[in-house]
Design a protein around this motif. Structure first.
Motif, PDB file in Angstrom:
ATOM      1  N   LEU A 262       6.777 -42.539 -20.102  1.00 26.66           N
ATOM      2  CA  LEU A 262       7.467 -41.272 -19.899  1.00 26.66           C
ATOM      3  C   LEU A 262       8.939 -41.443 -20.264  1.00 26.66           C
ATOM      4  CD1 LEU A 262       7.507 -38.388 -18.516  1.00 26.66           C
ATOM      5  CD2 LEU A 262       8.103 -39.595 -16.420  1.00 26.66           C
ATOM      6  N   ILE A 263       9.489 -40.506 -21.068  1.00 27.17           N
ATOM      7  CA  ILE A 263      10.919 -40.617 -21.394  1.00 27.17           C
ATOM      8  C   ILE A 263      11.757 -39.445 -20.885  1.00 27.17           C
ATOM      9  CG2 ILE A 263      10.713 -42.217 -23.345  1.00 27.17           C
ATOM     10  CD1 ILE A 263      10.892 -39.790 -25.236  1.00 27.17           C
ATOM     11  N   TYR A 264      11.173 -38.260 -20.718  1.00 27.38           N
ATOM     12  CA  TYR A 264      11.954 -37.132 -20.190  1.00 27.38           C
ATOM     13  C   TYR A 264      11.103 -36.259 -19.276  1.00 27.38           C
ATOM     14  CZ  TYR A 264      15.388 -38.004 -23.880  1.00 27.38           C
ATOM     15  OH  TYR A 264      16.325 -38.578 -24.695  1.00 27.38           O
ATOM     16  N   THR A 265      11.761 -35.688 -18.268  1.00 28.49           N
ATOM     17  CA  THR A 265      11.184 -34.631 -17.440  1.00 28.49           C
ATOM     18  C   THR A 265      12.160 -33.464 -17.469  1.00 28.49           C
ATOM     19  OG1 THR A 265      10.019 -36.165 -15.987  1.00 28.49           O
ATOM     20  CG2 THR A 265      10.464 -33.984 -15.109  1.00 28.49           C
ATOM     21  N   LEU A 266      11.697 -32.296 -17.916  1.00 23.37           N
ATOM     22  CA  LEU A 266      12.570 -31.122 -18.042  1.00 23.37           C
ATOM     23  C   LEU A 266      12.255 -30.110 -16.947  1.00 23.37           C
ATOM     24  CD1 LEU A 266      12.350 -30.618 -21.914  1.00 23.37           C
ATOM     25  CD2 LEU A 266      13.947 -32.021 -20.628  1.00 23.37           C
ATOM     26  N   HIS A 267      13.298 -29.737 -16.205  1.00 25.52           N
ATOM     27  CA  HIS A 267      13.162 -28.745 -15.137  1.00 25.52           C
ATOM     28  C   HIS A 267      13.816 -27.452 -15.593  1.00 25.52           C
ATOM     29  CE1 HIS A 267      11.933 -31.698 -11.984  1.00 25.52           C
ATOM     30  NE2 HIS A 267      12.585 -32.519 -12.774  1.00 25.52           N
ATOM     31  N   GLY A 268      13.138 -26.674 -16.420  1.00 23.52           N
ATOM     32  CA  GLY A 268      13.719 -25.431 -16.913  1.00 23.52           C
ATOM     33  C   GLY A 268      13.072 -24.202 -16.307  1.00 23.52           C
ATOM     34  N   HIS A 269      11.848 -24.359 -15.786  1.00 20.99           N
ATOM     35  CA  HIS A 269      11.083 -23.211 -15.288  1.00 20.99           C
ATOM     36  C   HIS A 269      11.015 -23.168 -13.767  1.00 20.99           C
ATOM     37  CE1 HIS A 269       9.613 -21.748 -19.163  1.00 20.99           C
ATOM     38  NE2 HIS A 269       9.436 -23.012 -19.519  1.00 20.99           N
ATOM     39  N   LYS A 270      10.840 -21.947 -13.257  1.00 19.94           N
ATOM     40  CA  LYS A 270      10.766 -21.747 -11.804  1.00 19.94           C
ATOM     41  C   LYS A 270       9.329 -21.527 -11.333  1.00 19.94           C
ATOM     42  CE  LYS A 270      15.381 -19.665 -11.444  1.00 19.94           C
ATOM     43  NZ  LYS A 270      15.719 -19.632 -12.884  1.00 19.94           N
ATOM     44  N   GLY A 271       8.374 -21.951 -12.130  1.00 24.88           N
ATOM     45  CA  GLY A 271       6.966 -21.811 -11.767  1.00 24.88           C
ATOM     46  C   GLY A 271       6.123 -22.716 -12.642  1.00 24.88           C
ATOM     47  N   ALA A 272       4.819 -22.691 -12.437  1.00 26.01           N
ATOM     48  CA  ALA A 272       3.905 -23.539 -13.209  1.00 26.01           C
ATOM     49  C   ALA A 272       4.100 -23.328 -14.704  1.00 26.01           C
ATOM     50  CB  ALA A 272       2.464 -23.216 -12.822  1.00 26.01           C
ATOM     51  N   VAL A 273       4.209 -24.432 -15.454  1.00 26.31           N
ATOM     52  CA  VAL A 273       4.339 -24.355 -16.916  1.00 26.31           C
ATOM     53  C   VAL A 273       2.931 -24.281 -17.490  1.00 26.31           C
ATOM     54  CG1 VAL A 273       5.238 -25.458 -18.993  1.00 26.31           C
ATOM     55  CG2 VAL A 273       6.476 -25.695 -16.827  1.00 26.31           C
TER      56      VAL A 273
END
Length: 440
Positions: A262-273
């Motif tokens: 794993l190289i990145y985790t993006l937290h851009g959404h406020k619900g299930a992607v």
């Protein structure tokens, strides 16, 4: 100067859907992004600045899948209303309706030559259609529960499908027979796809696992368990070096398939992607979620300049290039899990965790030198000696040492620069204090 791997950046967000965004795809012409939603509409977002978006209405229920044709002049959508529609992605937005499934249609995709359309449905069948004649050709019927996803291989000779019977099936399009069945799932199969060379197939599950099989050996070669919720969608980078996944844990994760971590985790959404998709060239990717937003990201991390330097270093000790994903055949499947030592790197409101053994670059006077590994690159290959005379495990260790030395070299050079700047400032201060003393 070494160019380090850059972090992905949020380029744009598109707001227009009134409910969850379930699917997305880029037009091969690079000018449009399509998204389907639980609000029953298809949106075509024109990527040119200040260009208007098109909203297409026609489906009577949730849109479950969307894909542009290889030429970019058609868009196919699937829906829970049991139909598939073919749209022209222009102002007119004319559409043709296909009706043959007897239950919700879960996915739709084109063959790579654009001649065939593939659908998967809750009626437990996978169906193949002719695009030009707009008619049904044949059906594949061995799944015992809802079929969530089906995809053609790049050469069109195979079809992969997966669903709630917890199996991934591989079909021969010429004989229309099931030639393989992978049943190693604890939960339903949510998504399947081939890599761009057609040598591997990946599938994701409601149990949060992502598995990659090599079709030449029919062996599970990589297994990632990096999400805390079920994976709803994933997408291979065109280079086959990376894969992005979207999960019900509200994150988008990016794994390096060559290094197996794993190289990145993006937290851009406020619900299930619910959907993630790379553009055809891999320089952009999109994500859609239950928050109704479509986010478009610039990839950045696919710049291989720094990696190429490391590979050049490795060639000094071995003439053999490092093994590619499609050339690694472990004897047993391995689980790639993130370790709690992953570096946390906060960059504004879009927080992402980085588990990387590379230096992440010098920005704003702050350094972030990676030391933790987000997974295990486990290679249980036979200890065969290549042209270099080194075993594969030793070769991998040497490459890692060279990589760390490169990072140390760069760190030292930056520290030297800062030391020089500090010395100059100090001299300046001393000179000023001397002048003041002389004046007094």
């Amino acid at each position: 100067v070494l160019v380090l791997q850059e972090d992905p950046t949020l380029e744009r967000h598109f707001k227009g859907h009134k409910d969850a965004v379930t699917c997305a795809d880029f037009n091969p012409n690079r000018k449009q992004l399509a998204s389907g939603s639980a609000d029953k509409t298809l949106m075509i977002w024109n990527l040119a600045p200040k260009a208007r978006a098109y909203r297409f209405v026609g489906h009577q229920d949730v849109i479950t899948g969307v894909q542009f044709s290889p030429s970019g002049n058609l868009v196919a959508t699937s829906s829970k209303d049991r139909t598939v529609r073919l749209w022209t992605p222009s102002m007119k937005g004319e559409s043709t309706v296909f009706k043959v499934h007897t239950a919700a249609v879960r996915s739709v995709s084109f063959s790579h030559d654009g001649q065939r359309l593939l659908t998967a449905s809750d009626d437990k069948s996978v169906k193949v259609w002719s695009v030009h004649r707009q008619c049904f050709i044949y059906s594949l019927n061995q799944h015992t529960n809802w079929v969530r996803c089906a995809r053609f291989s790049p050469d069109g000779r195979l079809i992969a499908s997966g669903g709630d019977d917890r199996s991934v099936r591989l079909w021969d399009t010429s004989t229309r027979q099931c030639i393989n069945c992978f049943t190693e799932y604890g939960g339903s199969v949510s998504f399947v796809d081939f890599n761009s060379s057609g040598t591997c197939i990946a599938s994701s599950g409601s149990d949060g696992s992502l598995k990659i099989w090599d079709l030449r050996t029919n062996k599970l070669i990589q297994h990632y368990q990096v999400h805390t919720g079920g994976i709803n969608s994933f997408s291979f980078h065109p280079s086959n070096n990376y894969l992005i996944s979207g999960s019900s844990d509200s994150t988008v994760k990016i794994v390096d398939l060559v290094e197996g971590r794993l190289i990145y985790t993006l937290h851009g959404h406020k619900g299930a992607v619910l959907t993630v998709k790379f553009s055809r060239t891999g320089d952009l990717f999109a994500s859609g979620a239950t928050d109704g937003q479509v986010l478009m990201w610039k990839t950045n991390f696919d710049s291989r300049s720094y990696q190429e330097v490391l590979q050049q270093h490795s060639r000094r000790s071995t003439p053999d290039p490092p093994p590619h994903l499609t050339d690694v055949y472990p004897r047993v499947p391995h689980l790639h899990t993130p370790q709690p030592t992953a570096i946390q790197h906060s960059n504004g409101p879009w927080v992402h965790h980085i588990s990387s053994s590379r230096a992440e670059g010098w920005t704003g006077g702050e350094s972030m030198v990676g030391g933790g590994r987000g997974g295990r690159q486990e290679e249980e290959e036979e200890e065969e000696k290549g042209c270099s005379g080194y075993p594969a495990a030793l070769d991998s260790t040497l490459r890692h040492i060279v990589q760390q030395l490169d990072i140390l070299t760069q760190t030292v050079s930056v520290l030297e620069e800062r030391l020089t700047l500090t010395e100059d400032k100090l001299k300046e201060c001393l000179n000023q204090s001397q002048i003041l003393r002389d004046e007094n």
